[in-house]
Design a protein around this motif. Structure first.
Motif, short mmCIF file in Angstrom:
data_model
loop_
_atom_site.label_atom_id
_atom_site.label_comp_id
_atom_site.label_asym_id
_atom_site.label_seq_id
_atom_site.Cartn_x
_atom_site.Cartn_y
_atom_site.Cartn_z
N GLU A 42 28.78 27.09 16.30
CA GLU A 42 29.63 27.46 15.89
C GLU A 42 30.32 26.53 14.96
O GLU A 42 29.57 26.59 13.92
CB GLU A 42 31.12 26.96 17.07
CG GLU A 42 30.52 27.35 18.65
CD GLU A 42 31.60 26.64 19.68
OE1 GLU A 42 32.72 27.62 20.62
OE2 GLU A 42 31.08 25.95 20.17
N SER A 43 31.69 27.36 14.44
CA SER A 43 32.06 26.68 12.85
C SER A 43 32.34 24.66 13.19
O SER A 43 32.16 24.41 13.54
CB SER A 43 33.89 26.96 13.22
OG SER A 43 34.21 27.74 13.53
N HIS A 213 26.88 33.08 14.35
CA HIS A 213 28.07 32.50 15.49
C HIS A 213 27.95 33.55 17.06
O HIS A 213 28.38 33.21 17.77
CB HIS A 213 29.45 32.11 15.99
CG HIS A 213 30.02 33.58 15.78
ND1 HIS A 213 30.27 34.76 14.57
CD2 HIS A 213 31.33 34.27 17.01
CE1 HIS A 213 30.69 35.57 14.59
NE2 HIS A 213 31.26 35.42 15.51
N LEU A 215 25.80 35.10 19.91
CA LEU A 215 25.04 34.62 20.54
C LEU A 215 24.41 36.48 21.07
O LEU A 215 22.91 36.59 20.77
CB LEU A 215 25.02 34.49 22.12
CG LEU A 215 25.08 32.65 21.58
CD1 LEU A 215 25.29 32.20 22.76
CD2 LEU A 215 23.37 32.28 21.40
N ALA A 216 25.29 37.48 21.31
CA ALA A 216 24.79 38.91 21.96
C ALA A 216 23.76 38.95 20.50
O ALA A 216 22.76 40.09 20.62
CB ALA A 216 25.67 39.31 21.97
N VAL A 217 24.00 38.78 19.33
CA VAL A 217 23.38 39.62 18.20
C VAL A 217 21.84 38.83 17.66
O VAL A 217 20.99 39.57 18.10
CB VAL A 217 24.13 38.86 16.69
CG1 VAL A 217 22.89 39.40 15.57
CG2 VAL A 217 25.31 40.15 16.83
N SER A 219 20.50 37.47 20.30
CA SER A 219 19.58 37.49 21.82
C SER A 219 18.74 38.65 21.17
O SER A 219 17.35 39.21 21.90
CB SER A 219 20.79 37.90 23.19
OG SER A 219 21.15 38.58 23.04
N LEU A 254 27.82 27.81 26.41
CA LEU A 254 28.07 28.76 25.33
C LEU A 254 28.04 30.19 26.15
O LEU A 254 28.84 31.02 25.94
CB LEU A 254 26.77 28.69 23.87
CG LEU A 254 27.42 27.97 22.98
CD1 LEU A 254 26.61 28.46 21.52
CD2 LEU A 254 28.82 28.11 22.82
N LEU A 255 26.08 30.45 26.59
CA LEU A 255 26.76 31.46 27.38
C LEU A 255 26.98 31.53 28.82
O LEU A 255 27.47 32.73 28.65
CB LEU A 255 25.19 31.25 27.93
CG LEU A 255 23.75 31.08 26.68
CD1 LEU A 255 22.70 30.63 27.19
CD2 LEU A 255 23.53 33.11 26.06
N ILE A 258 30.60 33.63 27.60
CA ILE A 258 30.67 35.34 27.40
C ILE A 258 31.38 36.08 27.95
O ILE A 258 30.71 35.87 29.21
CB ILE A 258 28.89 35.42 27.34
CG1 ILE A 258 28.99 34.71 25.63
CG2 ILE A 258 29.19 37.04 26.62
CD1 ILE A 258 27.53 34.67 24.88
#
Lengths: 321, 341
Positions: A42-43, A213, A215-217, A219, A254-255, A258
């Motif tokens: 994250e930031s 940032h 996660l989908a990208v 993964s 984090l997961l 989503i």
């Protein structure tokens, strides 16, 4: 086999009016030829500073205070400024988030690409333009001859980012660092570019560090994933391990947060609190104030790596499943 | 479905840029230098019921933010009308807005830009209600504290400045400011897009709580399909200023009808491994200054036929409470003459 990129114990600090802030704290990872490493956080997690540190792009008040950055076995940190300049854009290249900031607005695409070719290799401008054309073609730009004549403002955001990626490819670098390279793009354009990046890793053999940032990208794009929090890599493993079987409570949190993974309208599991300021990190584990698994030991003792295929920086990692 | 309270009827919005002096002079020679018109919205009609959250989804240039601003009364529509309980949200005078409802409030993307850095957040919150006399002056302070608590902050934070808050906290303040006007309809324009994932979940949860407690009606504008599915009842998909598909969220995600919607879903990366190829939509998003003829999506559409190049598809029913603007749902994509009969 020597990894294309091997980062060992990288530590980057920034001097502030108070105590120095450690933005990247003892970070180690390696990427083999043709592999894509997703660096997620994250930031303020230090993911971008890690990328800049690898490129040797840290300026005062920042300073790389420890660690090695080995590209094909050669330590970049041991190089003089002059040598490092010869590596940058040549052996190691970087793609930034905003292509409008990285392309020169007053030069035609062809002119700036040819310039980038000729900085590192002696050749005629015609030959350099031909190489540029080939690079544009490799990233899926239609009618590349015409694009060479265009100014950056005449291209769409997706096209500009393709040009930036093509420029990074000009010298067949061993390592490409991409920092949020598709974040500013629309999803349909992002999809196109991710597909091309995957192909490029396979065909050119470049090792790619994909900083994001999202996660989908990673993964679906990355082979391996490192998750960063407060300047440290808290979890590292293959994409499948990290996404399907996260072991650090932060990765898990984090997961879980989503929306796509939950029934619509239901409360999303949330990580309480917010990311800590690096200048005021708690003692012990930096994630402890937000962690559901924290115990007394987390308050005082910083966790060390637990390694069993998947590295986890935690006193109480989730069970292997 | 209950009676709609918010009606967006045949709204179009055009922006015209007049050429500068230099362009006009050059234009005298080259024949250019004419005004440039962007068709940001073309004939958009939508209705929103009491308590409903309608998602507006699309990529850059699709007009979703323009639509939000027209609904909030920030822009006057070029054609058509937006009404709340059959009253216009904005009264215009000579093309400019001169009176605006307080019943529609907007929450913007970037809470770093939308809060005045020189005002304490309590002042920011109180400004609107005080001016419009929504809350009796003696109650304002107490009410502001109550609002801050409602969005998960402490009442005492009213004395702080925006820079003392994190991004997620600022977005909470922005939500509190919108609620302070006691609106019937909220317009959220990419309200969680600039937040980190873990913070985004917190703000989405807050939004869903507020929605349940206050019975909020909302337009939720976003490019993020998974966020939209999570919070919206119905979803409108837009492309180049037009509505291309409208359906209840669960049906849309289970069975998208418009080729653009299908392609959009396919190009979104999802969490989950297994080396999946990205099924990208081909080509670029066209410019709204010079949109393609016929169906604006036809140059990128894998199913396009001759009819799509010449005829703009109309919105037709595609099941209960669903509409789609595609010739496939309206007689096919072959040349028009075959269908006319």
């Amino acid at each position: 086999m020597t990894a294309a990129l091997d980062v060992q114990g990288l530590t980057t600090r920034f001097a502030t009016r108070g105590d120095p802030v450690t933005a990247v704290n003892d970070v180690s990872f390696s990427v083999q030829k043709g592999r894509i490493l997703g660096l997620v956080g994250e930031s303020g997690s230090g993911k971008s500073v890690t990328g800049f540190s690898v490129m040797g792009l840290i300026d005062a008040p920042g300073e790389i205070s420890a660690g090695k950055v080995l590209v094909d076995g050669n330590d970049l940190r041991a190089l003089s400024d002059e040598h490092m300049r010869k590596m940058r854009g040549n052996k190691v290249a970087m793609v930034f988030q905003d292509p409008m900031m990285t392309l020169n607005p007053v030069l035609r695409v062809g002119d700036q690409m040819a310039m980038a070719v000729r900085v590192h290799r002696k050749m005629s401008k015609t030959a350099a333009l031909e190489e540029s054309r080939a690079a544009l073609e490799a990233v899926g730009i239609p009618s590349p001859e015409e694009r060479l004549q265009a100014y950056p403002h005449q291209l769409s955001g997706g096209m500009r980012q393709r040009v930036a990626i093509a420029m990074a490819l000009l010298h067949s670098p061993s390592v490409i660092i991409a920092d949020e390279a598709t974040t500013a793009l629309d999803v349909s354009i992002q999809g196109q570019i991710l597909a091309e990046v995957r192909d490029l890793a396979d065909t050119t053999g470049a090792a790619i560090v994909w900083i994001t940032h999202d996660l989908a990208v990673v993964s679906s794009l990355a082979d391996d994933i490192c998750v960063m929090y407060a300047g440290k890599i808290v979890e590292r493993g293959t994409a499948q391990q990290v996404i399907d079987h996260p072991r650090h409570p932060y990765t898990k949190g984090l997961l879980d947060s989503i929306p796509a993974l939950h029934e619509p309208g239901k409360h999303l599991p949330q990580i309480p609190g917010s990311t800590p300021q690096l200048s005021r990190l708690p003692q012990g584990c930096p994630f402890r104030p937000r962690c559901p698994r924290a115990s007394d030991i987390c308050k005082t003792v910083p966790p060390a790596d637990t390694v069993d295929g998947q590295t986890v920086l935690c006193h109480h990692p989730l069970e292997r499943t | 479905m209950t009676d709609p309270i918010l009606k967006i009827e045949h709204v179009s919005k055009r922006f015209t840029r007049m050429p500068g002096l230099a362009e006009r002079l050059v234009g005298k020679v080259t024949g250019g230098g004419k005004p440039v018109t962007v068709h940001a919205l073309t004939d958009v009609s939508l209705e929103v019921s009491q308590g409903e959250v309608l998602g507006i989804v699309g990529e850059s240039g699709c007009g979703k933010s323009t639509l939000g601003r027209v609904v909030a009364g920030i822009y006057a529509p070029s054609d058509g009308s937006v009404t709340l309980h059959d009253k216009p949200v904005a009264r215009t005078h000579g093309g400019n807005i001169d009176k605006l409802t307080t019943q529609v409030q907007m929450i913007h993307q970037d809470p770093f830009a939308s809060l005045n850095p020189r005002m304490k957040v309590g002042e920011t919150l109180a400004e609107g209600p005080r001016y419009h006399k929504i809350i009796p002056a003696r109650d304002v302070q107490a009410r502001m504290r109550e609002l801050l608590e409602k969005v998960g902050l402490e009442g005492a934070y009213a004395d702080r400045f925006p820079h003392q808050f994190s991004g997620g906290q600022r977005q909470r303040v922005a939500i509190a400011r919108a609620l302070a006007m006691e609106p019937e309809v909220l317009v959220l324009d990419e309200a969680v897009a600039s937040l980190d994932v873990s913070i985004q979940a917190q703000v989405l949860n807050l939004f869903m709580d507020l929605r349940r407690d206050l019975g909020l009606t909302a337009l939720f504008i976003s490019h993020d399909l998974s966020v939209v599915r999570h919070v919206c009842d119905r979803v409108a998909i837009m492309y180049l200023g037009r509505l291309v598909e409208l359906a209840p969220a669960d049906e849309l995600y289970a069975d998208p009808k418009h080729p653009y919607t299908t392609a959009l879903f396919a190009s979104v990366p999802t969490v989950g491994t297994g080396k999946r190829r990205f099924e990208a939509i081909k080509g670029e998003i066209p410019s709204p200054i010079n949109p393609p003829s016929g169906c604006a999506f036809h140059p990128r559409c894998p199913l396009a036929g001759p009819r799509c190049r010449v005829e703009v598809p109309r919105l037709t029913d595609a099941g209960t409470a669903r509409t789609v603007a595609c010739h496939l749902n309206d007689g096919g994509v072959d040349a028009k003459s075959e269908v006319a009969a």
